[in-house]
Each structure stands twice: as C-alpha cells, then as structure tokens.
Design an enzyme around this catalytic site. Sequence first.
Site, PDB file in Angstrom:
ATOM      1  N   GLN A 138       0.864  -1.256   0.237  1.00  0.00           N
ATOM      2  CA  GLN A 138      -0.041  -0.054   0.023  1.00  0.00           C
ATOM      3  C   GLN A 138       0.895   1.282   0.019  1.00  0.00           C
ATOM      4  O   GLN A 138       0.341   2.350  -0.296  1.00  0.00           O
ATOM      5  CB  GLN A 138      -1.033   0.040   1.328  1.00  0.00           C
ATOM      6  CG  GLN A 138      -2.072  -0.908   1.118  1.00  0.00           C
ATOM      7  CD  GLN A 138      -3.141  -1.031   2.223  1.00  0.00           C
ATOM      8  OE1 GLN A 138      -2.679  -1.720   3.354  1.00  0.00           O
ATOM      9  NE2 GLN A 138      -3.952  -0.291   2.137  1.00  0.00           N
TER      10      GLN A 138
ATOM     11  N   ASN B 287      -2.163 -10.871   8.006  1.00  0.00           N
ATOM     12  CA  ASN B 287      -3.264  -9.684   8.406  1.00  0.00           C
ATOM     13  C   ASN B 287      -4.549 -10.192   7.626  1.00  0.00           C
ATOM     14  O   ASN B 287      -4.714 -10.599   6.598  1.00  0.00           O
ATOM     15  CB  ASN B 287      -2.684  -8.404   7.371  1.00  0.00           C
ATOM     16  CG  ASN B 287      -3.611  -7.312   7.542  1.00  0.00           C
ATOM     17  OD1 ASN B 287      -3.692  -6.644   8.792  1.00  0.00           O
ATOM     18  ND2 ASN B 287      -4.519  -6.962   6.657  1.00  0.00           N
ATOM     19  N   GLU B 288      -5.369 -10.222   8.809  1.00  0.00           N
ATOM     20  CA  GLU B 288      -6.695 -10.573   8.196  1.00  0.00           C
ATOM     21  C   GLU B 288      -7.086 -11.755   7.217  1.00  0.00           C
ATOM     22  O   GLU B 288      -7.755 -11.339   6.396  1.00  0.00           O
ATOM     23  CB  GLU B 288      -7.414  -9.038   7.423  1.00  0.00           C
ATOM     24  CG  GLU B 288      -7.546  -8.018   8.810  1.00  0.00           C
ATOM     25  CD  GLU B 288      -8.154  -6.606   8.284  1.00  0.00           C
ATOM     26  OE1 GLU B 288      -8.603  -6.589   7.037  1.00  0.00           O
ATOM     27  OE2 GLU B 288      -8.406  -5.752   9.095  1.00  0.00           O
TER      28      GLU B 288
HETATM   29  C1  BGC Z   1      -6.490  -3.656   6.030  1.00  0.00           C
HETATM   30  C2  BGC Z   1      -5.929  -2.408   5.750  1.00  0.00           C
HETATM   31  C3  BGC Z   1      -6.656  -1.656   4.809  1.00  0.00           C
HETATM   32  C4  BGC Z   1      -7.861  -1.170   6.105  1.00  0.00           C
HETATM   33  C5  BGC Z   1      -8.772  -0.029   5.438  1.00  0.00           C
HETATM   34  C6  BGC Z   1      -7.997  -3.279   6.701  1.00  0.00           C
HETATM   35  O1  BGC Z   1      -9.067  -4.423   6.249  1.00  0.00           O
HETATM   36  O2  BGC Z   1      -5.782  -4.581   6.873  1.00  0.00           O
HETATM   37  O3  BGC Z   1      -4.884  -2.976   4.523  1.00  0.00           O
HETATM   38  O4  BGC Z   1      -6.272  -0.409   4.199  1.00  0.00           O
HETATM   39  O5  BGC Z   1      -8.514  -2.216   6.392  1.00  0.00           O
HETATM   40  O6  BGC Z   1      -9.668  -0.564   4.496  1.00  0.00           O
END
Ligand code: BGC
Length: 420
Positions: free
Chosen positions: A18, A156-157
């Site tokens: 990002q 992550n997520e």
């Molecule tokens: C993610 C980020 C994302 C943020 C805002 C999260 O789900 O880990 O990468 O930019 O939300 O949408």
Amino acid sequence: MRQFPDGFLWGASTAGHQVEGNNTNSDLWFLELLPETIFKEPSGVACNSYELWETDLDVAASLGLNAYRFSIEWARIEPERGVYSAEALAHYSAIVDGCRARGLEPIVTYNHFVAPLWFTAGGGWLRADAPAIFAEYCTVVTQAIGDRVTWFMTMNEPNIRNILNYAGLPHFLHGLLVNMLKAAETKLGVEKFRGVQFFLPEDNDAMRASLAAGHVAGRAAIKEVAPHAMVGLGVAMMDDVAIGEAPMLGAKRRDCYETWFELAKDDDFVGVQNYSRSMFGPEGLLPVPEGSPKNGGGEETYPPSLANCVRYAHEQTGVPVFITEHGLNTTNDRHRAEFIVASLAFLHDVIEEGLPVIGYCHWSLLDNFEWVGGYEPKFGLVAVDDISLERSVKESGLVYGMIARANGLALAGLEPAHAL
Ligand code: BGC
C-alpha cells in the site's frame, strides 16, 4: 485524566504494497494491470516508501509515537520460488534498525494480503504445500530480522473475505471477481489463480483451513529462530450488534471469527482490527441508523466499536489484545481527530476494567493505496502529495501524537463526551 498503562505502545500501521510502490513481482501488481481488473487504478509508485522509508519513520517519530507497524512484501523477498533476495532482506532489516534508532517498537507483519505472483498463480493458499512454503519464508525473514524484533504478526486479516460477505456488497461484484480471476488464469495459462482477498465462495473452507495451518506453521518457524518472539495475527472485526432475534449474527461470528480466536488461544496476543459496527435484525444486516455518521465506505462511524471488539476478542481468546488497526476513511480530518479521541476514551474504560491491552496502532500513518478503491479513500494521519509525494502531517496526526506523548487523554479539550 485518562492515563494509559506504562509501556503502552502507540503506533501507526502501514502495509508494504500500500505504500512501497513498484511491487512488480506480486500477484496484485499483475491483477491491477489486467484489462479485466476490478481495481480502480494500479498501485504504481504508491507513496514510494520503499525508497522514502526513512522519511516515514522520521514522521512517525516526530509525532511522538513509540511504535510502527509495517509489513514485509513476500514478493520482494522470494520473487521466484526458493530464490531469496539478499537486497530485500537487508532492506527490511534496515527498517527494523531505523525503528529502533528512533525509539519506535517495530511490529512486523509477514503477510499483508499480497503474495508473490508465482504463489497465487499456482493456486495460492489452495496449494497443498502452501503452509510449508509460507513457513519457509517466515524462517528466512526471521533469520534476517528476528534478533531485533519482539512483535510479529504472521498474517493480516485472513478472515477479510468472510467479513465482506456480511457487509451487504452488491452481487454484481461477484461476477466481476469471477471474470478477473478467469482472465488472470487465461493470461498466465494456469488452472487456479487465488489470493487472500480474491477467491470464490466454493474455495472458502479450503482457504480457511490452509491459512490457519499457515499461521500455525509460520508461528512455529518464527519461534524456532527467535524464541523470544511474541506472535499473533490481525483479525478483521466489526462491532456486531443484534437488534432482537438475529440469526445471521451467530452465523457471522462462527464464519468470521471462530477459527482465528481458537488459534489465538495459543498465540501471544490477538490482533484486533476494527473500523465500524454492523447491526443485524431478524432478516439480516440492518442499514446504518438514521442520523449516524458514516465513513467514506458507507459504514457507521461509531466510537465505542473498538472497545466493544476488544472486549469480545479478549473474552473469546483469553489472551492480551493488541489493537493493530483502527481508523477512519474520511476527507474530513477533524472527524478523524475526534474519532480517535472518542474511541480511545472508550478503550481506556476497557483497560480500567482490567483487560490486558498491549498497544494501539492507528491505520494508517499515510494516505495510501487502498486496494480496489485506489487512492481515493483517505485513512492517513499524514497526507502524501499526489505528485511530489511530500508528506504533511494532518491535524489528526498532531492530536494523536499528543495523546501518545502524554500516554493518555490528558489534554484540555481532548476529553469530550464519549461520542462525536
Ligand atoms: C486492512 C488494510 C486496509 C484497511 C482500511 C484493513 O482491512 O488491513 O490494509 O487498508 O483495512 O480499509
């Protein structure tokens, strides 16, 4: 005076793809440039943080933060299967040193949605050997940086797609996704192109099982090299509320959280990542209540949501909570500042109740590439000029920095009612 515990970590989060720019060996770079892409625009040079990372660390430190969460781009480390880049490993190692030199505790995510193209083109997490491949990558990275890092997040997520399934997205998006994946497969001449954010409903169970195995294998690999490591993962969470009978809420909790909270019981912390709340009634998802503020994504902006997620995550896992993301998609930076203050006041209540909370990392340090939404959504404490890429601290960055410096909400005018 709302004082936070000694040693509380105040950070800001970013993710490699990002902000870094030119992640050319990655699956997303390839998807972004496909004619059938669903991305609004390609990531391009992003914030050029691969080169400007020292500037970013300087900004984070100048705000008064004592932590920085960033991610390692797997596609840079292992651009081809089994070929590891000494240059990329040295790069991330330098970032770790740069954090330490500035008094920023590094919090390192090993996989933030993006993978090498070869991995995803080979089926991604649906490959039988995916967890083992991921663990190998974790070993290599930990050998390079593990001696100077305490806080590690394997991924992550991994539940992001499940969360989105309950967000009431229009059905036509499914068709566009299928179309994009088919085009990717045709262009590369492969059978299955699957990424963490991009897979089909029928892949769901296998994806989840493989990601879970990947977390377990990755955690073991990290701890093997760095026995001091504190390891967890970031769980995408909504503050889910039932209004009357709401069968969908139970289903959502099982589908979105159960696996990850179960795994977290054996982790050193659970990473809570929250932006909003969602309400469910007998028929399913309810619209945002009349008059409630909304973020740029149309979700409700609700300051108690973070504290509620922290309580729920701790109740389900029993382990300390690390808020690894929380933020607001808005072009009205005053709202962001108010949202941070109000949300932290509710979080403080939770800490006073005795729940162990390690720290808070705001999403995001910079306005950056917001996945399919491109550069339009603004989450940053710091703006990045479209052309010059110059960083400028926003009011919200200053406000958040003052809170971090004071280790609490002690400033006049900064302890409003618990609401916007
Ligand atoms: C993610 C980020 C994302 C943020 C805002 C999260 O789900 O880990 O990468 O930019 O939300 O949408």
